[in-house]
Design an enzyme around this catalytic site. Structure first.
Site, PDB file in Angstrom:
ATOM      1  N   ASN A   9       0.861  -1.182   0.000  1.00 31.48           N
ATOM      2  CA  ASN A   9       0.000   0.000   0.000  1.00 31.48           C
ATOM      3  C   ASN A   9       0.898   1.232   0.000  1.00 31.48           C
ATOM      4  O   ASN A   9       1.503   1.561   1.014  1.00 31.48           O
ATOM      5  CB  ASN A   9      -0.895  -0.041   1.254  1.00 31.48           C
ATOM      6  CG  ASN A   9      -1.764   1.205   1.376  1.00 31.48           C
ATOM      7  OD1 ASN A   9      -1.795   2.043   0.468  1.00 31.48           O
ATOM      8  ND2 ASN A   9      -2.462   1.325   2.488  1.00 31.48           N
ATOM      9  N   LYS A  11       0.076   4.266  -0.251  1.00 32.87           N
ATOM     10  CA  LYS A  11      -0.598   5.442   0.353  1.00 32.87           C
ATOM     11  C   LYS A  11      -0.393   6.664  -0.554  1.00 32.87           C
ATOM     12  O   LYS A  11      -0.300   6.495  -1.767  1.00 32.87           O
ATOM     13  CB  LYS A  11      -0.095   5.652   1.776  1.00 32.87           C
ATOM     14  CG  LYS A  11      -0.205   4.358   2.608  1.00 32.87           C
ATOM     15  CD  LYS A  11      -0.005   4.533   4.065  1.00 32.87           C
ATOM     16  CE  LYS A  11      -0.139   3.179   4.756  1.00 32.87           C
ATOM     17  NZ  LYS A  11      -0.014   3.244   6.201  1.00 32.87           N
ATOM     18  N   HIS A  95      -9.495   1.143   5.153  1.00 32.42           N
ATOM     19  CA  HIS A  95      -8.214   1.320   5.833  1.00 32.42           C
ATOM     20  C   HIS A  95      -8.412   2.268   7.022  1.00 32.42           C
ATOM     21  O   HIS A  95      -9.203   3.207   6.944  1.00 32.42           O
ATOM     22  CB  HIS A  95      -7.187   1.889   4.853  1.00 32.42           C
ATOM     23  CG  HIS A  95      -5.794   1.834   5.382  1.00 32.42           C
ATOM     24  ND1 HIS A  95      -5.325   2.743   6.308  1.00 32.42           N
ATOM     25  CD2 HIS A  95      -4.774   0.967   5.154  1.00 32.42           C
ATOM     26  CE1 HIS A  95      -4.071   2.427   6.614  1.00 32.42           C
ATOM     27  NE2 HIS A  95      -3.715   1.353   5.923  1.00 32.42           N
ATOM     28  N   GLU A  97      -6.762   4.645   8.055  1.00 28.84           N
ATOM     29  CA  GLU A  97      -6.536   6.064   7.736  1.00 28.84           C
ATOM     30  C   GLU A  97      -7.768   6.674   7.099  1.00 28.84           C
ATOM     31  O   GLU A  97      -8.058   7.861   7.276  1.00 28.84           O
ATOM     32  CB  GLU A  97      -5.300   6.194   6.830  1.00 28.84           C
ATOM     33  CG  GLU A  97      -4.026   5.951   7.619  1.00 28.84           C
ATOM     34  CD  GLU A  97      -2.871   5.388   6.812  1.00 28.84           C
ATOM     35  OE1 GLU A  97      -2.911   5.437   5.570  1.00 28.84           O
ATOM     36  OE2 GLU A  97      -1.924   4.870   7.451  1.00 28.84           O
ATOM     37  N   GLU A 167      -5.255  -4.947  10.636  1.00 33.34           N
ATOM     38  CA  GLU A 167      -4.242  -3.912  10.798  1.00 33.34           C
ATOM     39  C   GLU A 167      -4.504  -3.152  12.099  1.00 33.34           C
ATOM     40  O   GLU A 167      -5.288  -2.191  12.099  1.00 33.34           O
ATOM     41  CB  GLU A 167      -4.299  -2.925   9.634  1.00 33.34           C
ATOM     42  CG  GLU A 167      -3.958  -3.497   8.286  1.00 33.34           C
ATOM     43  CD  GLU A 167      -3.380  -2.443   7.348  1.00 33.34           C
ATOM     44  OE1 GLU A 167      -2.312  -2.676   6.810  1.00 33.34           O
ATOM     45  OE2 GLU A 167      -3.983  -1.362   7.189  1.00 33.34           O
ATOM     46  N   GLY A 173       2.615   2.289  10.709  1.00 36.73           N
ATOM     47  CA  GLY A 173       3.548   3.395  10.542  1.00 36.73           C
ATOM     48  C   GLY A 173       4.312   3.765  11.800  1.00 36.73           C
ATOM     49  O   GLY A 173       4.947   4.819  11.858  1.00 36.73           O
ATOM     50  N   SER A 213       3.594  -2.223  10.255  1.00 34.52           N
ATOM     51  CA  SER A 213       5.054  -2.296  10.429  1.00 34.52           C
ATOM     52  C   SER A 213       5.639  -3.647  10.013  1.00 34.52           C
ATOM     53  O   SER A 213       6.540  -4.166  10.673  1.00 34.52           O
ATOM     54  CB  SER A 213       5.439  -1.947  11.877  1.00 34.52           C
ATOM     55  OG  SER A 213       5.005  -0.638  12.185  1.00 34.52           O
TER      56      SER A 213
HETATM   57  P1  13P Z   1       3.146   0.355   7.629  1.00 36.09           P
HETATM   58  O1  13P Z   1       3.646  -0.931   7.021  1.00 36.09           O
HETATM   59  O2  13P Z   1       3.902   1.563   7.156  1.00 36.09           O
HETATM   60  O3  13P Z   1       3.061   0.242   9.116  1.00 36.09           O
HETATM   61  O4  13P Z   1       1.651   0.559   7.101  1.00 36.09           O
HETATM   62  C1  13P Z   1       0.766  -0.482   7.183  1.00 36.09           C
HETATM   63  C2  13P Z   1      -0.447  -0.143   6.408  1.00 36.09           C
HETATM   64  O5  13P Z   1      -1.198   0.740   6.761  1.00 36.09           O
HETATM   65  C3  13P Z   1      -0.720  -0.912   5.188  1.00 36.09           C
HETATM   66  O6  13P Z   1      -2.000  -0.670   4.708  1.00 36.09           O
END
Ligand code: 13P
Length: 258
Positions: A9, A11, A95, A97, A167, A173, A213
């Site tokens: 992803n 983003k 997601h 976010e 997740e 992140g 992560s």
């Molecule tokens: P990270 O791998 O940067 O923690 O992000 C995970 C994520 O949100 C994948 O959709």
């Protein structure tokens, strides 16, 4: 059994030139990979350019989001049909976010899953608890609610292409991944719920993947768990070498993907 799925992803990162550079490198590194499904979710603006670069490679395309609607006066939205048109097979839905910054609810997630299936896309449905919910002992209740409401109205015949992505919000992140045991516990509970809801025959191939992560250093421990069927990778998917190492995780006898 379906192959494990490793999805990157990206983003809101990468210009077209950066995306092209990343995919050119990645496709060399994953050339010949057959036992794992690989997908990337670039920003919408790059997808069209990248689709030509991934031809003859194991890499598939995913959208990061989609509209609930097919077309019409919805300024700024992109429909599932448009994502299909530009070559996507998958789409990420719900997601954290999007839930946090764009007020997406379990009900919106539900509508988007129907929209994805209508367009012929495979939905990757994200669920996960906040740190407060985990510390309050509510993890399983939260993810079960998200799955129950998110998948409301779906029949057993509709879930074969669905992917659930666990997740935990606190692991995204932050560099602080959940342990393989913590993830396995949640995946196991989700698997049972999916069996209950759709029957073992329909839900047995449904993949449950982990995100938060994920790095080259921890992917092997996740994939050694019997109920972890892949990964949704954020930061590490922006580095071709790291993402390729994640795709080429080490198979062990405990994991069912050996
Ligand atoms: P990270 O791998 O940067 O923690 O992000 C995970 C994520 O949100 C994948 O959709």
């Amino acid at each position: 059994m379906l192959k494990p799925l490793i999805t990157g992803n990206w983003k809101m990162n990468t210009t077209i030139a950066e995306g092209v550079g990343l995919v050119m490198r990645l496709r060399e590194l994953v050339r010949g990979v057959e036992d794992v499904e690989v997908a990337i979710a670039p920003p919408f603006t790059s997808i069209h350019h990248l689709r030509f670069l991934i031809a003859d490679s194991p890499i598939k395309l995913a959208g990061q989001n989609l509209s609930t609607e097919k077309n019409g006066a919805y300024t700024g939205e992109v429909s599932g049909e448009m994502l299909r048109d530009v070559g996507c097979d998958y789409v990420i839905i719900g997601h954290s976010e999007r839930r946090q910054h764009f007020a997406e609810s379990d009900e919106t997630v539900n509508k988007k899953i129907f929209a994805a299936l209508r367009a012929g896309l495979k939905p990757i449905v994200c669920v996960g608890e906040t740190i407060e919910e985990r510390e309050g002992g509510k993890t399983l209740a939260v993810v079960k609610r998200q799955i129950k409401t998110g998948l409301k109205g779906l029949g057993p015949g509709m879930v074969k292409d669905l992917v659930a992505a666990y997740e935990p919000v606190w692991a995204i992140g932050t560099g602080k991944n959940a342990t393989a045991e913590q993830v396995e516990e949640v995946h196991n509970a989700l698997r049972e719920l999916l069996y209950e809801k759709f029957g073992t025959a329909s839900a047995k191939d449904l993949r449950i993947i982990y995100g938060g992560s994920v790095k080259p250093e921890n992917i092997d421990s996740f994939m050694a768990q019997p109920n972890i069927d892949g990964a949704l990778v954020g930061g590490a998917s922006l580095k071709a070498e790291d993402f390729a190492r994640i795709v080429k995780f080490k198979k062990t006898s405990r994991g069912k993907h050996s």
